[in-house]
Design a protein around this motif. Sequence first.
Motif, short mmCIF file in Angstrom:
data_model
loop_
_atom_site.label_atom_id
_atom_site.label_comp_id
_atom_site.label_asym_id
_atom_site.label_seq_id
_atom_site.Cartn_x
_atom_site.Cartn_y
_atom_site.Cartn_z
N ALA A 56 -28.76 2.79 131.18
CA ALA A 56 -27.65 2.38 131.14
C ALA A 56 -27.37 1.88 132.81
O ALA A 56 -26.73 0.69 133.27
N LEU A 106 -21.53 7.94 128.86
CA LEU A 106 -22.05 6.73 129.15
C LEU A 106 -21.24 5.53 128.53
O LEU A 106 -21.98 4.39 128.63
N TRP A 164 -20.16 2.06 130.44
CA TRP A 164 -20.88 1.08 130.33
C TRP A 164 -20.76 -0.07 129.29
O TRP A 164 -21.02 -1.10 129.37
N ASP A 177 -17.49 -1.98 129.79
CA ASP A 177 -17.60 -3.10 130.75
C ASP A 177 -18.27 -4.26 130.21
O ASP A 177 -18.43 -5.11 131.01
N GLU A 178 -18.54 -4.19 128.75
CA GLU A 178 -19.32 -5.22 128.31
C GLU A 178 -18.44 -5.60 127.16
O GLU A 178 -18.23 -5.21 125.98
#
Length: 557
Positions: free
Chosen positions: A245, A281, A284, A287-288
């Motif tokens: 990640a 995690l 991550w 953020d997409e």
Amino acid sequence: MSVEECLRLLEAVPAAASSSPAFRRHWPSISASLAALSAALSSPSFPPAAPLLSPLAAALSTLLSAAAAYAPRMGHLHTVSLLSSSSASLSQLAADARLHAAPPPPPSSSAGGADSSADALISRLRVGSAASRAAALEELATTAASLPPSAAALAVPAVAALLDSPGGDLLPSTRERAVAVLAAFASSSAACRFLSEEPVSAAVVPHLCRALESSGAAGAGAAEHACLALLPLTAASRDAAAAVAARGGVAALLAACAGGTPATQAAAAGVLRNLASFPDLLPWFLDEPAAVPLLLQLVSLGTPRAQELALACLQNLTSAAGGGGGGDDGHQQRLRVEAFQEGALAVVRDYLDGAAGTRGGGRDEPAGLAPALGFLRNMASFRYIAEIASGFAAHVAAALGSDRSATRTEAALALAELCGNAGGKSRREVEEEAVVARLVWMMDAAKAACERGAAARALAALMASSGACRKVFRKDERGVAAAVRMLDPAAGGRDEDRRFAVAVLVAVAQSRRCRKQMVAAGACGFVQGMVAEEVEGAKKLAECLGKGKMLGVFPRT
């Protein structure tokens, strides 16, 4: 290039060197390499198509050219430099040739022969030339699945060390072969556990992430192999998942899901599933922006394997339980809302419709049915979404009849969320008698404690506000006894499962007949212990049983 031609060149070098003064300084090392090469090439066990023949012929031709061109056309310093590099090259080629000329193990040998063959390959990985390393990698890729554990324990670190080597002689194509070998190790039961060990995992993850970013037709295979190798690494180690990640792996994996081959899409979805199992995690993924839409698209258009893994990833992303690392549930809530806004319910409905058609056609149910139900359960933990998804109850009830324990468990948990949050809307969608009977069977006969707990949770939700469900439950002779058995701490159930079993018993404790069944099954002893533990509902159940005793439930002595 043939062995005979290389032997002819070997025989010509001494005569040519004798006429060149520049050879004097380097001749001892060159002559030793020539002798070793001649002995290896003359060995009956030397393979006639060995990959080192072409570079050997080129090196020998360079030596002959240097001898013929020495002064005045070529400067002395240039010739000395050429001879120095040729001497080192011949020494390496001689070492490779000795490895190729090693006699193979006899056909009758078993594990010992396999170990010897693997040892030769590993030696070529560690000390061989670029061509020899590439050839050894090719052989390892085809034999990884059959390597014995002792050989796998050496082969996996050797490939990892090769990838992590700072030397510049490792060609890009060789690196791709090394990644392919790691993928082959990942599919081998003997080698996979060595690949997941911390030192090896830490060494290869950066290279696998770099391969993930490969683009175009040439890099498609490298990306697929990288995903296959990352699957066991990220499943076994939180550190490996975090490393992926942190290196931008989520974005690269999503790109593989969007534009990779079907096999690459499935493998990438599997790695994303592993990453999503660690709550810390999840940022991550947040953020997409394309993460949830791409996964939903894969559920709609992917292969069955890709659908299964994409659904499992979505289930982990939206899990209300936060399994794997604890922590705040805020990320999961945001992802549930995002999935809902992206049309997740319609995607799941289409998938469940297709699964129902599969079962109706007499074929096995799809492997993605369990994660699809788990994803639906997470979505239904929001009351608003549960009310909209109340029409799914019939699909969920049908899945209770699955032959797979995981599917039945997820179906029961999904039904509990739908009925608990949508109330009568969901209950009107199911045939109460059939559903209660199936849940009682699960609570009574299931071998897995998690399945029994899921059935108790679903029954508690159904019976909390439905007199019809309570009536059906009272008629089933197995129901009360199965619920009482779940109160036993020795049964292996969680405290939460015992709490739901108590709720089921409280729902029917007003029935004199059911109280008698509870007492006969030994509920009094269990309930006393649960009251001391302050288990929710235990005190109320104890009062009901005590009331029954005063009314003459127990026979007089």
